[in-house]
Scaffold this active site. Structure first.
Site, mmCIF file in Angstrom:
data_model
loop_
_atom_site.group_PDB
_atom_site.id
_atom_site.type_symbol
_atom_site.label_atom_id
_atom_site.label_comp_id
_atom_site.label_asym_id
_atom_site.label_seq_id
_atom_site.Cartn_x
_atom_site.Cartn_y
_atom_site.Cartn_z
ATOM 1 N N CYS A 239 -57.150 -110.744 -23.277
ATOM 2 C CA CYS A 239 -56.172 -109.686 -22.983
ATOM 3 C C CYS A 239 -55.277 -110.173 -21.861
ATOM 4 O O CYS A 239 -55.771 -110.784 -20.909
ATOM 5 C CB CYS A 239 -56.930 -108.425 -22.568
ATOM 6 N N HIS B 7 -57.748 -103.107 -30.448
ATOM 7 C CA HIS B 7 -57.652 -103.524 -29.044
ATOM 8 C C HIS B 7 -56.430 -102.888 -28.375
ATOM 9 O O HIS B 7 -56.534 -102.315 -27.285
ATOM 10 C CB HIS B 7 -57.573 -105.059 -28.984
ATOM 11 N N GLU B 8 -55.265 -102.989 -29.040
ATOM 12 C CA GLU B 8 -54.025 -102.475 -28.442
ATOM 13 C C GLU B 8 -54.065 -100.948 -28.338
ATOM 14 O O GLU B 8 -53.642 -100.377 -27.334
ATOM 15 C CB GLU B 8 -52.802 -102.930 -29.240
ATOM 16 N N HIS C 5 -55.822 -99.534 -25.333
ATOM 17 C CA HIS C 5 -55.042 -99.495 -24.087
ATOM 18 C C HIS C 5 -54.385 -98.131 -23.889
ATOM 19 O O HIS C 5 -54.187 -97.688 -22.760
ATOM 20 C CB HIS C 5 -53.936 -100.567 -24.107
HETATM 21 NI NI NI Z 1 -55.164 -106.121 -24.080
#
Ligand code: NI
Length: 175
Positions: A100, A142-143, A146
């Protein structure tokens, strides 16, 4: 267009949920997206979410290799996703290595849904609805994490599989 500073783990912007975008065509959103793409490219990342540049909006960008290799180089396809909604397809989980831009130099082995369905809109107001598996599914999850203030280390089952890439390369050459 501007390259923005990327917040690193511990920055408060990474720990709180982001807000829905009311109007994807808002010029401020269009400018945000353009800055995110430029910042992602400058940092050499695969994806970037708005909270990573300290903007609490539900916007993410990612760029994946297209299946075909063209003259030795892999073509890449860019996706911009506003207000994404992700649902798992089936119950299968898969572990895979992730890094990341908010944890430079580090990597960890993270369980994710093997297959997901996702939807959202583009800055042109067009709807996106896709199914994804493998690396594509991993990047989207994953995104999107966030946007909920979640960083990948929070999902690692065994912290023995988390560390600095240059230290772990000997044990895990796939990194
Ligand atoms: Ni990330």
């Amino acid at each position: 267009m501007a390259i923005r500073d990327i917040a690193r783990m511990g920055h408060p912007a990474l720990g709180r949920p982001a807000e829905e975008v009311a109007d994807p065509k808002d010029p401020a959103i269009v400018e945000l997206v353009s800055d995110m793409i430029e910042t992602m490219h400058a940092a050499g990342g695969v994806g970037l979410a708005a909270p990573q540049i300290a903007v609490p909006k539900r916007v993410l960008v990612f760029e994946l290799p297209v299946a075909e290799e063209v003259e030795g180089a892999r073509e890449r396809a860019l996706t911009v996703l506003i207000n994404p909604v992700i649902e798992p397809v089936g119950t299968e989980m898969e572990e895979g290595w992730e890094g990341c831009l908010s944890l430079p130099g580090m990597a960890g082995l993270v369980p994710r849904h093997a297959k997901v369905r996702y939807r959202g809109v583009t800055p042109a107001g067009e709807a996106i609805a896709r199914e994804a598996s493998g690396f594509h599914a991993r990047v989207v999850q994953h995104e999107a994490d966030h946007l909920d203030g979640i960083l990948y280390p929070m999902r690692i089952k065994d912290l023995a599989h988390f560390g600095y890439v240059d230290e772990m390369e000997k044990k895990h050459p796939e990194l």
